[in-house]
Enzyme design. Structure first.
Site, mmCIF file in Angstrom:
data_model
loop_
_atom_site.group_PDB
_atom_site.id
_atom_site.type_symbol
_atom_site.label_atom_id
_atom_site.label_comp_id
_atom_site.label_asym_id
_atom_site.label_seq_id
_atom_site.Cartn_x
_atom_site.Cartn_y
_atom_site.Cartn_z
ATOM 1 N N ARG A 123 0.839 -1.195 0.000
ATOM 2 C CA ARG A 123 0.000 0.000 0.000
ATOM 3 C C ARG A 123 0.875 1.247 0.000
ATOM 4 N NH1 ARG A 123 -3.438 -2.290 -1.878
ATOM 5 N NH2 ARG A 123 -5.592 -2.550 -1.256
ATOM 6 N N GLU A 147 -3.592 7.761 -5.155
ATOM 7 C CA GLU A 147 -3.894 7.000 -6.379
ATOM 8 C C GLU A 147 -5.259 7.397 -6.891
ATOM 9 O OE1 GLU A 147 -3.453 2.763 -6.009
ATOM 10 O OE2 GLU A 147 -1.543 2.964 -4.967
ATOM 11 N N HIS A 204 -0.427 0.208 -9.767
ATOM 12 C CA HIS A 204 -1.200 -0.702 -8.898
ATOM 13 C C HIS A 204 -1.666 -1.945 -9.679
ATOM 14 C CE1 HIS A 204 -3.719 -0.666 -4.985
ATOM 15 N NE2 HIS A 204 -3.524 -1.903 -5.370
HETATM 16 P P1 NAD Z 1 -2.179 -10.327 5.271
HETATM 17 O O1 NAD Z 1 -3.180 -9.739 6.196
HETATM 18 O O2 NAD Z 1 -2.256 -11.754 4.940
HETATM 19 O O3 NAD Z 1 -0.713 -10.041 5.851
HETATM 20 C C1 NAD Z 1 -0.335 -8.839 6.390
HETATM 21 C C2 NAD Z 1 0.693 -9.114 7.465
HETATM 22 O O4 NAD Z 1 1.184 -7.883 7.931
HETATM 23 C C3 NAD Z 1 0.118 -9.848 8.663
HETATM 24 O O5 NAD Z 1 0.825 -11.042 8.904
HETATM 25 C C4 NAD Z 1 0.292 -8.862 9.799
HETATM 26 O O6 NAD Z 1 0.592 -9.502 11.014
HETATM 27 C C5 NAD Z 1 1.450 -8.024 9.317
HETATM 28 N N1 NAD Z 1 1.533 -6.728 9.951
HETATM 29 C C6 NAD Z 1 0.519 -5.893 10.310
HETATM 30 N N2 NAD Z 1 1.017 -4.798 10.901
HETATM 31 C C7 NAD Z 1 2.380 -4.938 10.913
HETATM 32 C C8 NAD Z 1 3.430 -4.133 11.384
HETATM 33 N N3 NAD Z 1 3.205 -2.960 11.974
HETATM 34 N N4 NAD Z 1 4.688 -4.584 11.227
HETATM 35 C C9 NAD Z 1 4.935 -5.775 10.639
HETATM 36 N N5 NAD Z 1 3.965 -6.593 10.182
HETATM 37 C C10 NAD Z 1 2.697 -6.171 10.318
HETATM 38 O O7 NAD Z 1 -2.243 -9.431 3.959
HETATM 39 P P2 NAD Z 1 -1.771 -9.846 2.510
HETATM 40 O O8 NAD Z 1 -2.884 -10.514 1.805
HETATM 41 O O9 NAD Z 1 -0.479 -10.534 2.588
HETATM 42 O O10 NAD Z 1 -1.623 -8.400 1.847
HETATM 43 C C11 NAD Z 1 -0.487 -7.602 2.157
HETATM 44 C C12 NAD Z 1 -0.636 -6.230 1.533
HETATM 45 O O11 NAD Z 1 -0.665 -6.327 0.121
HETATM 46 C C13 NAD Z 1 -1.901 -5.481 1.915
HETATM 47 O O12 NAD Z 1 -1.600 -4.135 2.111
HETATM 48 C C14 NAD Z 1 -2.774 -5.619 0.679
HETATM 49 O O13 NAD Z 1 -3.735 -4.594 0.587
HETATM 50 C C15 NAD Z 1 -1.735 -5.525 -0.390
HETATM 51 N N6 NAD Z 1 -2.129 -6.041 -1.698
HETATM 52 C C16 NAD Z 1 -1.701 -5.322 -2.780
HETATM 53 C C17 NAD Z 1 -1.993 -5.784 -4.041
HETATM 54 C C18 NAD Z 1 -1.577 -4.996 -5.233
HETATM 55 O O14 NAD Z 1 -2.256 -5.015 -6.224
HETATM 56 N N7 NAD Z 1 -0.460 -4.311 -5.178
HETATM 57 C C19 NAD Z 1 -2.675 -6.977 -4.213
HETATM 58 C C20 NAD Z 1 -3.076 -7.690 -3.094
HETATM 59 C C21 NAD Z 1 -2.773 -7.212 -1.838
HETATM 60 C C1 MLT Z 2 -5.866 -5.566 -3.314
HETATM 61 O O1 MLT Z 2 -5.787 -5.110 -2.179
HETATM 62 O O2 MLT Z 2 -6.455 -6.620 -3.570
HETATM 63 C C2 MLT Z 2 -5.169 -4.851 -4.387
HETATM 64 O O3 MLT Z 2 -4.924 -3.569 -4.073
HETATM 65 C C3 MLT Z 2 -5.635 -5.139 -5.737
HETATM 66 C C4 MLT Z 2 -6.755 -4.362 -6.332
HETATM 67 O O4 MLT Z 2 -7.667 -3.925 -5.712
HETATM 68 O O5 MLT Z 2 -6.723 -4.218 -7.524
#
Ligand code: NAD
Ligand code: MLT
Length: 525
Positions: free
Chosen positions: A230, A259, A277
């Site tokens: 994020r 964004e 993104h």
């Molecule tokens: P998840 O909830 O499975 O994992 C997140 C982890 O972060 C957890 O294990 C949690 O304990 C840890 N965490 C929370 N606060 C923390 C801190 N202060 N310090 C260290 N660790 C901490 O989430 P995920 O499915 O692995 O997603 C991770 C990130 O990726 C999210 O922000 C999600 O929105 C993002 N994401 C982005 C895209 C994209 O298109 N770029 C796609 C999917 C997910």
């Molecule tokens: C997500 O959190 O799943 C990602 O940001 C992906 C998206 O919404 O396109």
């Protein structure tokens, strides 16, 4: 049911929604227009750009579900949704692999200057020396946030022969071991040791700006940073200065503080690799996300339990199959109290006994509370806000588990405290998983919950049952089944009569006048 889709999801998802709902796809709808029309919709499907905040939720008078086609829910005001009884569902698993692969793609592109080299050769030049990069092999990667995506990134980077260290204070040591990641006790330890740092936390108050001036100063000179989680977790202004000074050798970014952002000072650096993104943007992920979100939105609209509700306990499929009939039973048990008693409640104690105690019972408690409160509160009651509504009515809810065997394989026992002692009830499933109420305020019964029922409390003496039969006959009410129970011979008795339709008040009044009858209630379950 009407559903509005405000951001692009896979066509397969739209088609699935259309099987049961009227669907309006309104990509790029202006906020003001959305505020004006949202009252007409029961469901909304968004990705990360649509802000589902308190203002939108207040305008959404008929909204039942917000479907977040993706993972992060930082664009949704969960508290406001919960208070409004709106279920929020997402698809956390469906795009994790794509996001993890994109992370690694960005990391490699960043280490090998792929994007600059691409631009270079396409402009008709051929020079190799400016693009010399680094291998991942033998380097240390620091992963901040070892959840779904962080974990997938860890296992993939181990295959590159990287040393993986990770910082995540919220997961058990066991997960670090299983993933082959060395645990960093403090963020500072990871910052000091990593050659490449990649962030995979959600955007929360704690993680917003977590990599700022102090943290970057603690990193190795020439560190490489990746953010596919994020925008804002790495402070952009500080990052610009660190790229200028060379402290940070490169940054690979899929997400940004603002964004969409067609313009950002970070884009001007030759050593940044940036994508708009795109982490989840693969055909595979979007198909999974689209279908998954459509199915969950439809389930929520039909009042069913959903697999990935963010603001209520959700269930894995295997638990769901097992617990579904118990949800129905719990809700029917809940409906009994206010139809039989008029006293306010201050406490609900629910005990799950037998095999059921080994499953996730949270949703059953919600189902009980939903059944309990529905007849007496003016707000919409559903699985999402049932607990909150109970709390707002000063009802303490206590749940306990006892997996030891009882008379029944599984039993849900409820004790409702009303300041005047307790009202008790218990239910189980019989045969083909059919719900049965087996105890009601001290009476052992075998009560099959039916849409229309008469509950008669009487003295155990001859003639009462006959009188009721006659009155029902005169009133043209067909009796489907009748069960009687008593606490002792000649003592107090309970009759449960399932009837085929509504029993009118004049018929009830006639029953009340029968000698020996102390109380009559017509109930609907
Ligand atoms: P998840 O909830 O499975 O994992 C997140 C982890 O972060 C957890 O294990 C949690 O304990 C840890 N965490 C929370 N606060 C923390 C801190 N202060 N310090 C260290 N660790 C901490 O989430 P995920 O499915 O692995 O997603 C991770 C990130 O990726 C999210 O922000 C999600 O929105 C993002 N994401 C982005 C895209 C994209 O298109 N770029 C796609 C999917 C997910
Ligand atoms: C997500 O959190 O799943 C990602 O940001 C992906 C998206 O919404 O396109």
């Amino acid at each position: 049911m009407k559903v509005i889709v405000t951001e692009r999801i896979a066509e397969a998802g739209i088609e699935r929604l259309k099987e049961k709902a009227e669907v309006d796809v309104r990509l790029k709808i202006e906020r003001d227009e959305l505020l004006a029309i949202i009252k007409d919709y029961h469901g909304i499907v968004v990705r990360s750009a649509t802000k589902v905040d308190a203002q939108l939720l207040a305008a959404a008078k008929n909204l039942k579900v917000v479907g977040r086609a993706g993972n992060g829910i930082d664009n949704i005001d969960l508290d406001a949704a919960t208070a409004a009884g709106v279920v929020v569902v997402n698809t956390p698993e469906s795009n994790s692999v794509s996001a993890a692969e994109h992370t690694i793609g960005l990391m490699l592109a960043s280490c090998r200057n792929t994007c600059s080299a691409n631009r270079h050769i396409k402009s008709g030049k051929w020079d190799r020396s400016p693009f010399k990069g680094n291998e991942l092999h033998g380097k240390t990667v620091g992963i901040i946030g070892l959840g779904r995506i962080g974990g997938l990134v860890a296992t993939r980077l181990l295959a590159f022969n990287m040393r993986v260290i990770a910082y995540d204070p919220y997961i058990p040591d066991e997960r670090f071991k299983i993933l082959g990641a060395q645990k960093a006790e403090k963020l500072e330890d990871l910052l000091a040791e990593a050659d490449i740092i990649t962030v995979h936390t959600p955007r929360t108050e704690e993680t917003m700006g977590m990599l700022g001036e102090r943290e970057i100063a603690l990193m190795k000179d020439g560190v490489r940073l990746v953010n596919c989680a994020r925008g804002g977790i790495i402070q952009e202004k500080v990052l610009c200065s660190a790229l200028e000074s060379g402290k940070v050798a490169s940054a690979a970014l899929d997400v940004f503080e603002q964004e969409p952002c067609p313009d950002n000072p970070l884009f001007a650096f030759e050593n940044t690799v940036v994508t708009p993104h795109l982490g989840a943007d693969t055909f595979e992920a979007q198909n999974k996300v689209g279908i998954n979100i459509a199915e969950q939105v439809l389930d929520a609209l039909e009042g069913k339990l959903v697999t990935n509700a963010v603001n209520m306990p959700s269930l894995p499929d295997k638990d769901m199959d097992y617990l579904k009939p118990y949800m129905l039973l719990a809700e029917k048990l809940g409906r009994l109290y206010y139809q039989l008693e008029k006293r306010p409640i201050n406490r609900v104690e629910i005990k799950y006994r037998g095999g059921i105690a080994e499953h996730k019972t949270g949703p059953l408690t919600l189902a009980y509370l939903k059944g309990l409160l529905e007849p007496v509160v003016k707000d919409r009651v559903n699985y999402v806000n049932a607990k909150l509504l109970a709390k707002s009515r000063s009802i303490d809810v206590l749940e306990s588990l006892d997996s030891s065997a009882s008379e029944y394989t599984d039993l849900i026992e409820v004790k409702v405290g009303n300041g005047n002692g307790a009202f008790t009830m218990a239910g189980t499933l019989f045969g083909m998983r059919e719900p049965r109420i087996v105890e009601l305020n001290g009476y052992k019964i075998d009560m099959e919950p039916a849409p229309y029922m008469l509950l008669v409390r009487n003295e155990d003496k001859p003639g009462v049952i006959g009188c009721i039969g006659t009155i029902m006959g005169v009133g043209k009410i067909n009796i489907a089944t009748m069960r009687v129970s008593r606490n002792s011979r000649g003592g107090k008795a309970l009759m449960v009569i399932n009837v085929d339709g509504v029993v009118p008040k004049d018929v009830l009044d006639m029953v009340k006048k029968v000698d020996g009858i102390t109380d009559v209630n017509f109930i609907k379950l």
